[in-house]
Design an enzyme around this catalytic site. Sequence first.
Site, PDB file in Angstrom:
ATOM      1  N   LEU A 179       0.868  -1.175   0.000  1.00 23.74           N
ATOM      2  CA  LEU A 179       0.000   0.000   0.000  1.00 23.74           C
ATOM      3  C   LEU A 179       0.903   1.223   0.000  1.00 23.74           C
ATOM      4  CD1 LEU A 179      -2.701  -0.844   2.741  1.00 23.74           C
ATOM      5  CD2 LEU A 179      -3.008  -0.915   0.265  1.00 23.74           C
ATOM      6  N   ASP A 180       0.487   2.285  -0.690  1.00 22.53           N
ATOM      7  CA  ASP A 180       1.249   3.527  -0.648  1.00 22.53           C
ATOM      8  C   ASP A 180       1.366   4.001   0.797  1.00 22.53           C
ATOM      9  OD1 ASP A 180       1.416   3.488  -3.384  1.00 22.53           O
ATOM     10  OD2 ASP A 180      -0.191   4.943  -3.711  1.00 22.53           O
ATOM     11  N   ARG A 181       2.404   4.747   1.078  1.00 23.14           N
ATOM     12  CA  ARG A 181       2.659   5.208   2.445  1.00 23.14           C
ATOM     13  C   ARG A 181       1.457   5.937   3.054  1.00 23.14           C
ATOM     14  NH1 ARG A 181       7.526   9.344   4.342  1.00 23.14           N
ATOM     15  NH2 ARG A 181       7.159   9.129   6.573  1.00 23.14           N
ATOM     16  N   ARG A 213      -5.201   6.411  -7.839  1.00 25.87           N
ATOM     17  CA  ARG A 213      -4.956   7.855  -7.762  1.00 25.87           C
ATOM     18  C   ARG A 213      -4.893   8.487  -9.150  1.00 25.87           C
ATOM     19  NH1 ARG A 213       0.161   7.901  -3.818  1.00 25.87           N
ATOM     20  NH2 ARG A 213      -0.015  10.170  -4.075  1.00 25.87           N
TER      21      ARG A 213
END
Length: 319
Positions: A143-145, A245
Amino acid sequence: MKTETPSVKIVAIAADEAGQRIDNFLRTQLKGVPKSMIYRILRKGEVRVNKKRIKPEYKLESGDEVRIPPVRVAEREEEAVSPHLQKVAALADVILYEDDHILVLNKPSGTAVHGGSGLSFGVIEGLRALRPEARFLELVHRLDRDTSGVLLVAKKRSALRSLHEQLREKGMQKDYLALVRGQWQSHVKTVQAPLLKNILQSGERIVRVSQEGKPSETRFKVEERYAFATLVRCSPVTGRTHQIRVHTQYAGHPIAFDDRYGDREFDQQLTEAGTGLKRLFLHAAALKFTHPGTGDVMRIEAPMDKQLKRCLEVLRSKA
């Protein structure tokens, strides 16, 4: 100051550990030890398999006996995780499910899944510090930060293989919740737009829609509408970097507080509305997969944090 492990360790290789390279195995056994040191002890013959010297590319077999020597490590390397002890302790509070095969947690926003890119601490390092006795802990996906939500970790190599196969064969379903700008049109149920990853001179990754990119698909469903925003459920069919995104941005509805692909005016609107939102509104809400040990179909949900819940409550009150 130096610290030293007390003695030589002999490790018997279990069936689910077979097939991996000895250098990768040592990295899981000698946590915090630099790769250069691991290759040095291999080169010197200090590591033995079945009492014989081996090369770094040697693949372990079930029943192998691995001799691991005492390793001297600079104290600062051993204690690299110590400034993050509070985060490590917090990880214990966000575990959603655990058994002998897998561990599932609700990753907080702002925490990377692994150290790197100037970060010494990530979820996987934290879990290893939390569970020093665990012989195997590896991320199944990322997962992205700044994205929160369901994160799956394998506790056995066989589980990792099974879950990776499900990812490849699209047998795993991920559902995200995103707050996007404006009114998402209900008839837009799928975005198919190829994505190309670029690395800027600064080292930052940026993804854009390009015919030269990899095929990418995300499915969308409207969950709730507000005066100037929409909560959408996003289900990626492919798993490209920053896919949701970029696809929401491409559709004309960027995600709230996305510092790379977002819209500052939209963020300002949310601030002025008193939502208190200060983080990316992208949350991995649910994960559906087949359990690698039992074969049961599982669906694990992760609740949103207080900041996201409050944001939606404020938007509802103004609708």
